[in-house]
Design an enzyme around this catalytic site. Sequence first.
Site, PDB file in Angstrom:
ATOM      1  N   HIS A  69      34.963  29.995 -15.081  1.00  0.00           N
ATOM      2  CA  HIS A  69      33.647  29.796 -15.651  1.00  0.00           C
ATOM      3  C   HIS A  69      33.555  29.030 -16.931  1.00  0.00           C
ATOM      4  CE1 HIS A  69      29.120  29.884 -16.444  1.00  0.00           C
ATOM      5  NE2 HIS A  69      29.706  30.668 -17.636  1.00  0.00           N
TER       6      HIS A  69
ATOM      7  N   TYR B 279      21.433  25.881 -28.439  1.00  0.00           N
ATOM      8  CA  TYR B 279      22.418  26.831 -28.485  1.00  0.00           C
ATOM      9  C   TYR B 279      23.405  26.658 -29.568  1.00  0.00           C
ATOM     10  CZ  TYR B 279      26.626  23.950 -27.000  1.00  0.00           C
ATOM     11  OH  TYR B 279      27.353  22.956 -26.855  1.00  0.00           O
TER      12      TYR B 279
ATOM     13  N   GLU C  52      23.022  33.531 -13.031  1.00  0.00           N
ATOM     14  CA  GLU C  52      24.708  33.686 -13.206  1.00  0.00           C
ATOM     15  C   GLU C  52      24.842  35.012 -12.606  1.00  0.00           C
ATOM     16  OE1 GLU C  52      25.153  33.399 -17.671  1.00  0.00           O
ATOM     17  OE2 GLU C  52      25.395  31.023 -17.528  1.00  0.00           O
TER      18      GLU C  52
ATOM     19  N   LYS D  52      17.887  32.462 -22.323  1.00  0.00           N
ATOM     20  CA  LYS D  52      18.250  33.646 -21.517  1.00  0.00           C
ATOM     21  C   LYS D  52      17.347  34.829 -21.808  1.00  0.00           C
ATOM     22  CE  LYS D  52      22.632  32.152 -21.049  1.00  0.00           C
ATOM     23  NZ  LYS D  52      23.760  32.146 -19.912  1.00  0.00           N
TER      24      LYS D  52
ATOM     25  N   ASP E 265      21.851  37.052 -14.810  1.00  0.00           N
ATOM     26  CA  ASP E 265      21.721  36.504 -16.191  1.00  0.00           C
ATOM     27  C   ASP E 265      20.948  35.151 -16.068  1.00  0.00           C
ATOM     28  OD1 ASP E 265      21.414  35.929 -18.956  1.00  0.00           O
ATOM     29  OD2 ASP E 265      23.441  35.176 -19.030  1.00  0.00           O
TER      30      ASP E 265
ATOM     31  N   ARG F 128      33.040  19.044 -22.744  1.00  0.00           N
ATOM     32  CA  ARG F 128      34.401  18.592 -23.396  1.00  0.00           C
ATOM     33  C   ARG F 128      35.396  18.123 -22.515  1.00  0.00           C
ATOM     34  NH1 ARG F 128      32.565  23.157 -25.611  1.00  0.00           N
ATOM     35  NH2 ARG F 128      34.190  24.334 -24.341  1.00  0.00           N
TER      36      ARG F 128
ATOM     37  N   GLU G 239      26.770  38.166 -12.398  1.00  0.00           N
ATOM     38  CA  GLU G 239      27.507  39.092 -13.199  1.00  0.00           C
ATOM     39  C   GLU G 239      27.914  40.458 -12.763  1.00  0.00           C
ATOM     40  OE1 GLU G 239      26.899  38.202 -17.323  1.00  0.00           O
ATOM     41  OE2 GLU G 239      26.139  36.370 -17.022  1.00  0.00           O
TER      42      GLU G 239
ATOM     43  N   GLU H 234      27.376  25.222 -12.023  1.00  0.00           N
ATOM     44  CA  GLU H 234      28.742  24.839 -11.723  1.00  0.00           C
ATOM     45  C   GLU H 234      28.944  24.291 -10.508  1.00  0.00           C
ATOM     46  OE1 GLU H 234      31.618  28.271 -13.248  1.00  0.00           O
ATOM     47  OE2 GLU H 234      29.628  28.893 -13.256  1.00  0.00           O
TER      48      GLU H 234
ATOM     49  N   THR I 160      29.454  35.137 -16.292  1.00  0.00           N
ATOM     50  CA  THR I 160      29.469  34.522 -14.887  1.00  0.00           C
ATOM     51  C   THR I 160      30.917  34.760 -14.198  1.00  0.00           C
ATOM     52  OG1 THR I 160      27.742  32.852 -15.731  1.00  0.00           O
ATOM     53  CG2 THR I 160      28.826  32.629 -13.511  1.00  0.00           C
TER      54      THR I 160
ATOM     55  N   GLN J  92      18.760  25.915 -23.054  1.00  0.00           N
ATOM     56  CA  GLN J  92      19.834  26.207 -23.803  1.00  0.00           C
ATOM     57  C   GLN J  92      20.801  25.036 -24.301  1.00  0.00           C
ATOM     58  OE1 GLN J  92      22.502  28.184 -20.647  1.00  0.00           O
ATOM     59  NE2 GLN J  92      24.104  28.727 -22.200  1.00  0.00           N
TER      60      GLN J  92
ATOM     61  N   TYR K 253      31.763  36.709 -21.458  1.00  0.00           N
ATOM     62  CA  TYR K 253      32.087  35.177 -20.942  1.00  0.00           C
ATOM     63  C   TYR K 253      33.499  35.392 -20.389  1.00  0.00           C
ATOM     64  CZ  TYR K 253      31.736  30.059 -21.611  1.00  0.00           C
ATOM     65  OH  TYR K 253      31.463  28.633 -21.428  1.00  0.00           O
TER      66      TYR K 253
ATOM     67  N   THR L 222      16.515  39.160 -17.068  1.00  0.00           N
ATOM     68  CA  THR L 222      17.650  39.489 -16.743  1.00  0.00           C
ATOM     69  C   THR L 222      17.463  40.617 -15.637  1.00  0.00           C
ATOM     70  OG1 THR L 222      18.714  39.171 -18.924  1.00  0.00           O
ATOM     71  CG2 THR L 222      20.252  40.191 -17.375  1.00  0.00           C
TER      72      THR L 222
ATOM     73  N   ASP M 234      26.334  40.147 -23.543  1.00  0.00           N
ATOM     74  CA  ASP M 234      26.850  39.488 -22.186  1.00  0.00           C
ATOM     75  C   ASP M 234      28.151  38.749 -22.905  1.00  0.00           C
ATOM     76  OD1 ASP M 234      26.911  38.407 -19.878  1.00  0.00           O
ATOM     77  OD2 ASP M 234      25.307  36.810 -20.417  1.00  0.00           O
TER      78      ASP M 234
ATOM     79  N   ARG N 141      18.751  26.130 -18.359  1.00  0.00           N
ATOM     80  CA  ARG N 141      20.036  25.138 -18.812  1.00  0.00           C
ATOM     81  C   ARG N 141      19.449  23.888 -19.946  1.00  0.00           C
ATOM     82  NH1 ARG N 141      23.819  28.507 -18.143  1.00  0.00           N
ATOM     83  NH2 ARG N 141      24.231  29.027 -15.822  1.00  0.00           N
TER      84      ARG N 141
HETATM   85 CA    CA Z   1      25.864  35.101 -18.633  1.00  0.00          CA
END
Ligand code: CA
Length: 441
Positions: free
Chosen positions: A148, A258, A213, A267, A247, A157, A215, A388, A374, A254, A143, A271, A141, A251
Amino acid sequence: MALNDTHRVELSSWVESAQTPGSDFPIQNLPFGVFKRTGRIESPRVGAAIGDQIVDVSACLDEGLLAPDAHTAAERCRFSQLNELMALGPEPISALRRALSELLRGDSAAYRRDPGIARRVLVPMYEAELRLPATIGDYTDFYASIDHARNVGSMFRPNDPLLPNYKYVPIGYHGRASSIVLTGTQVRRPAGQIRDDPEQPPAVAPSRRLDYELELGIFVGTPNALGSPVPIIDADRHIFGCCLVNDWSARDIQSWEYQPLGPFLSKSFATTISPWVVTLEALEPFRAPAYVRPDDDPAPLPYLLWDADQRRGGLDIRLEVHLRTATMRQRSQDPVRVSRSRFTSMYWTIAQLLAHHTSNGCNLRSGDLLASGTISGAEPDSRGSLIERTWRGRDPLHLPNGETRTFLVDGDEVIMRAYCERPGFARIGFGDCRGMIVPAL
Ligand code: CA
């Protein structure tokens, strides 16, 4: 790959439903999938979708209806997965597509001679069970949406949303192939370690922040040998076609697990993919320029840069996410669209993803699945995940029936759809990628 006779907008089929306005499967599409007839003791095999029917490729071969140059690819359609067909590479698969197109056209000589072939080579979709299109050995997968990456990055951040590697490296992680399921499969809410309170140890509980997500899936066609990178100029020749991918992501699991190695159990519980693989040849009319980088962005490094890919490596695919809650289902209300986005907004092309993946000598095998990451755009309604769309739950979605959502609730059904349209060409679609959440064990 070039435009050819199979893309002509004037083509119509003797399969009437192929002409239904808004059908995902006109004669210009002919995506491949795996099916068997419901209630029959028979092996699943490869078919192509047209209108509301499936063309049984093996039956076409047995009836002597396919041009000789299509036989190599058609023989591979006797298998219960697409891997053997995918491995052949673009030319034999293109010959099969052309033969199927000629057979199914309104002016087909074979059909005029014997309209009874319809009964012998078509299976109505409502009489068929679909299977996973391929045996997926490995799943990666990416990114690839900068919107996204920026959205999610800015939640964690705010002053430094994009990490310094983003514009150089197509970021990805290795996903779990064994839990890839076909559209329509129920998805059980996972439980896992969650740490809500930073002052307390984590506890095991069902996820309360379950998300989707949106995708694009990219199926590898021709394999590459271990130790042999695929140069970007050859990358498209190693791609068989595309499907939709959801996906699913927990959260809360995660965000605790992560660091430092990336997503794991948040995850790998499920899927979902759509059943029909739209070939790269069918997508040819919808090629678009690669993402236009602002002047102060670095150029892709040489192994990811090729003029033709910059000019035509993008894909103009329009994607949507729809949601149907249990209440909406009880009241027979239609699903409501919660986002729409376009694949042209992706920072990396599919050829760049494949070239990067093999650049260290990693071997990709036929049937391996790469997912784009995503697909989000710059506008709030183009964000392809709930984290999001609701900004981590801060701005709930207000549904037309008065319900609200931050993350998914048991009984929610997520339906992803995608299509391509461009003046002068027939609209083609991907079929649904859907899944409903059922309660945790
Ligand atoms: Ca993904």
